[in-house]
Design a protein around this motif. Structure first.
Motif, PDB file in Angstrom:
ATOM      1  N   ILE A   1       0.896  -1.166  -0.020  1.00  0.00           N
ATOM      2  CA  ILE A   1      -0.021  -0.011   0.113  1.00  0.00           C
ATOM      3  C   ILE A   1       0.947   1.172   0.064  1.00  0.00           C
ATOM      4  CG2 ILE A   1      -1.676   1.312   1.553  1.00  0.00           C
ATOM      5  CD1 ILE A   1      -2.881  -1.448   2.048  1.00  0.00           C
ATOM      6  N   THR A   2       1.870   1.058   0.801  1.00  0.00           N
ATOM      7  CA  THR A   2       2.993   2.219   0.725  1.00  0.00           C
ATOM      8  C   THR A   2       3.528   2.448  -0.657  1.00  0.00           C
ATOM      9  OG1 THR A   2       3.287   1.896   3.036  1.00  0.00           O
ATOM     10  CG2 THR A   2       4.934   3.291   1.923  1.00  0.00           C
ATOM     11  N   ILE A   3       3.930   1.352  -1.171  1.00  0.00           N
ATOM     12  CA  ILE A   3       4.379   1.551  -2.389  1.00  0.00           C
ATOM     13  C   ILE A   3       3.348   2.114  -3.646  1.00  0.00           C
ATOM     14  CG2 ILE A   3       5.384  -0.060  -4.678  1.00  0.00           C
ATOM     15  CD1 ILE A   3       6.650  -1.683  -2.613  1.00  0.00           C
ATOM     16  N   TYR A   4       2.141   1.560  -3.482  1.00  0.00           N
ATOM     17  CA  TYR A   4       1.050   2.143  -4.357  1.00  0.00           C
ATOM     18  C   TYR A   4       0.963   3.570  -4.184  1.00  0.00           C
ATOM     19  CZ  TYR A   4      -3.601   2.261  -6.323  1.00  0.00           C
ATOM     20  OH  TYR A   4      -4.402   2.347  -7.295  1.00  0.00           O
ATOM     21  N   MET A   5       0.790   4.120  -2.852  1.00  0.00           N
ATOM     22  CA  MET A   5       0.768   5.630  -2.648  1.00  0.00           C
ATOM     23  C   MET A   5       1.981   6.363  -3.217  1.00  0.00           C
ATOM     24  SD  MET A   5      -1.199   5.423   1.073  1.00  0.00           S
ATOM     25  CE  MET A   5       0.074   5.712   1.834  1.00  0.00           C
ATOM     26  N   LYS A   6       3.065   5.860  -2.776  1.00  0.00           N
ATOM     27  CA  LYS A   6       4.414   6.673  -3.368  1.00  0.00           C
ATOM     28  C   LYS A   6       4.201   6.729  -4.835  1.00  0.00           C
ATOM     29  CE  LYS A   6       7.793   6.871   0.094  1.00  0.00           C
ATOM     30  NZ  LYS A   6       7.659   8.356  -0.030  1.00  0.00           N
ATOM     31  N   ARG A   7       3.862   5.432  -5.575  1.00  0.00           N
ATOM     32  CA  ARG A   7       3.750   5.689  -7.071  1.00  0.00           C
ATOM     33  C   ARG A   7       2.809   6.724  -7.434  1.00  0.00           C
ATOM     34  NH1 ARG A   7       0.491   5.559 -11.055  1.00  0.00           N
ATOM     35  NH2 ARG A   7       1.542   4.859 -13.088  1.00  0.00           N
ATOM     36  N   ASN A   8       1.707   6.634  -6.808  1.00  0.00           N
ATOM     37  CA  ASN A   8       0.749   7.490  -7.303  1.00  0.00           C
ATOM     38  C   ASN A   8       1.107   9.063  -6.966  1.00  0.00           C
ATOM     39  OD1 ASN A   8      -0.954   5.436  -8.165  1.00  0.00           O
ATOM     40  ND2 ASN A   8      -2.373   5.574  -6.387  1.00  0.00           N
ATOM     41  N   LYS A   9       1.812   9.168  -6.090  1.00  0.00           N
ATOM     42  CA  LYS A   9       2.349  10.579  -5.506  1.00  0.00           C
ATOM     43  C   LYS A   9       3.142  11.018  -6.875  1.00  0.00           C
ATOM     44  CE  LYS A   9       4.310  13.394  -2.035  1.00  0.00           C
ATOM     45  NZ  LYS A   9       5.145  13.109  -0.777  1.00  0.00           N
ATOM     46  N   ALA A  10       4.141  10.023  -6.929  1.00  0.00           N
ATOM     47  CA  ALA A  10       5.380  10.292  -8.198  1.00  0.00           C
ATOM     48  C   ALA A  10       4.386  10.468  -9.354  1.00  0.00           C
ATOM     49  CB  ALA A  10       6.093   8.981  -8.107  1.00  0.00           C
ATOM     50  N   GLN A  11       3.537   9.866  -9.755  1.00  0.00           N
ATOM     51  CA  GLN A  11       2.801   9.942 -11.083  1.00  0.00           C
ATOM     52  C   GLN A  11       2.301  11.608 -11.093  1.00  0.00           C
ATOM     53  OE1 GLN A  11       2.253   7.593 -13.781  1.00  0.00           O
ATOM     54  NE2 GLN A  11       1.955   9.461 -14.682  1.00  0.00           N
ATOM     55  N   LYS A  12       1.678  11.841 -10.015  1.00  0.00           N
ATOM     56  CA  LYS A  12       1.298  13.335  -9.830  1.00  0.00           C
ATOM     57  C   LYS A  12       2.356  14.412 -10.079  1.00  0.00           C
ATOM     58  CE  LYS A  12      -2.854  12.102  -7.363  1.00  0.00           C
ATOM     59  NZ  LYS A  12      -3.412  12.343  -6.074  1.00  0.00           N
ATOM     60  N   ALA A  13       3.399  13.945  -9.635  1.00  0.00           N
ATOM     61  CA  ALA A  13       4.533  14.986  -9.589  1.00  0.00           C
ATOM     62  C   ALA A  13       5.211  14.998 -11.155  1.00  0.00           C
ATOM     63  CB  ALA A  13       5.744  14.531  -8.766  1.00  0.00           C
ATOM     64  N   PHE A  14       5.215  13.693 -11.740  1.00  0.00           N
ATOM     65  CA  PHE A  14       5.454  13.506 -12.897  1.00  0.00           C
ATOM     66  C   PHE A  14       4.726  14.124 -14.127  1.00  0.00           C
ATOM     67  CE2 PHE A  14       5.576  11.113 -17.345  1.00  0.00           C
ATOM     68  CZ  PHE A  14       6.820  10.958 -17.528  1.00  0.00           C
ATOM     69  N   ASN A  15       3.264  14.114 -13.762  1.00  0.00           N
ATOM     70  CA  ASN A  15       2.267  14.832 -14.617  1.00  0.00           C
ATOM     71  C   ASN A  15       2.302  16.017 -14.772  1.00  0.00           C
ATOM     72  OD1 ASN A  15       1.532  12.210 -15.417  1.00  0.00           O
ATOM     73  ND2 ASN A  15      -0.327  12.109 -14.130  1.00  0.00           N
ATOM     74  N   SER A  16       2.895  16.994 -13.605  1.00  0.00           N
ATOM     75  CA  SER A  16       2.972  18.091 -13.339  1.00  0.00           C
ATOM     76  C   SER A  16       4.209  18.771 -13.845  1.00  0.00           C
ATOM     77  CB  SER A  16       2.584  18.672 -11.909  1.00  0.00           C
ATOM     78  OG  SER A  16       3.644  18.257 -11.101  1.00  0.00           O
ATOM     79  N   GLY A  17       5.008  17.674 -14.258  1.00  0.00           N
ATOM     80  CA  GLY A  17       6.449  18.158 -14.662  1.00  0.00           C
ATOM     81  C   GLY A  17       7.471  18.115 -13.667  1.00  0.00           C
ATOM     82  N   ASP A  18       7.207  17.794 -12.407  1.00  0.00           N
ATOM     83  CA  ASP A  18       8.259  17.975 -11.386  1.00  0.00           C
ATOM     84  C   ASP A  18       9.117  16.490 -11.240  1.00  0.00           C
ATOM     85  OD1 ASP A  18       9.674  18.154  -8.960  1.00  0.00           O
ATOM     86  OD2 ASP A  18       7.677  18.761  -7.595  1.00  0.00           O
ATOM     87  N   PHE A  19       9.780  16.576 -11.904  1.00  0.00           N
ATOM     88  CA  PHE A  19      10.589  15.154 -12.132  1.00  0.00           C
ATOM     89  C   PHE A  19      11.422  14.884 -11.146  1.00  0.00           C
ATOM     90  CE2 PHE A  19      10.072  16.620 -16.672  1.00  0.00           C
ATOM     91  CZ  PHE A  19       8.872  16.080 -17.149  1.00  0.00           C
ATOM     92  N   ALA A  20      12.051  15.911 -10.236  1.00  0.00           N
ATOM     93  CA  ALA A  20      12.572  15.598  -9.200  1.00  0.00           C
ATOM     94  C   ALA A  20      12.043  15.063  -8.314  1.00  0.00           C
ATOM     95  CB  ALA A  20      13.427  17.064  -8.729  1.00  0.00           C
ATOM     96  N   ASN A  21      10.884  15.526  -7.813  1.00  0.00           N
ATOM     97  CA  ASN A  21      10.212  14.721  -6.797  1.00  0.00           C
ATOM     98  C   ASN A  21       9.479  13.730  -7.368  1.00  0.00           C
ATOM     99  OD1 ASN A  21      10.232  16.725  -4.583  1.00  0.00           O
ATOM    100  ND2 ASN A  21       8.549  17.900  -5.576  1.00  0.00           N
ATOM    101  N   ALA A  22       9.202  13.495  -8.423  1.00  0.00           N
ATOM    102  CA  ALA A  22       8.843  12.134  -8.835  1.00  0.00           C
ATOM    103  C   ALA A  22       9.801  11.248  -8.600  1.00  0.00           C
ATOM    104  CB  ALA A  22       8.244  12.229 -10.462  1.00  0.00           C
TER     105      ALA A  22
END
Length: 159
Positions: free
Chosen positions: A106-127
């Protein structure tokens, strides 16, 4: 439950084992094959995108396996009457391991979703920062726990 297990024991055990294999084997493949092949990609945006896509596909495969693993475990624990036997300790240890693995998942799932949001917004460092502990800590921990749980399951079937 006993009648269900008696009538379909081979299928229930097969579904239980194949679900564990999909989950643990999938993590081994992701960590030791896919992860290293993705590291060869030089373009950070493409590397992050491939990692996010691979994890998304992995989740689509593993979530049903986790549910089947849980259902078949409950059926077997009840039907085989482990409660009150000397083997029940092994059953409890397995339950604890799979529960910890699920929390990590579940932690991996949530981190991946958070990374996806950062990626989609162009924040590659946080992703990238959100994804880093997945490969470094979470998946290796779950691989080790999964191997131990599979071993304990084989021990239970041997009795």
């Amino acid at each position: 439950m006993s009648e269900l297990f008696n009538n379909f024991s081979s299928s229930i055990v097969f579904l239980h084992v194949i679900s564990a294999v999909i989950w643990v084997g999938g993590m081994i493949a992701i960590r030791f094959a896919v992860h290293y092949s993705i590291q060869e990609i030089e373009e950070p945006k493409i590397k992050l995108g491939r990692t996010l896509e691979n994890l998304r596909r992995f989740f689509n495969m593993v979530i049903p396996a986790i549910l089947v693993l849980l259902i078949t475990a409950i059926i077997m624990i009840i039907a085989l009457g482990f409660k009150g036997t000397e083997l029940y300790t092994i059953v409890i240890v397995k339950e604890i391991i799979w529960t910890v693995m699920t929390i990590i998942f579940i932690t991996i799932y949530m981190k991946r979703n958070k990374a996806q949001k950062a990626f989609n917004s162009g924040d590659f460092a946080n992703a990238k920062n959100d994804l880093l502990p997945i490969a470094t800590y979470y998946i290796p921990a779950n691989i080790i726990l999964g191997i131990v749980a599979i071993f304990l399951g084989i021990t239970l079937r041997g009795f």
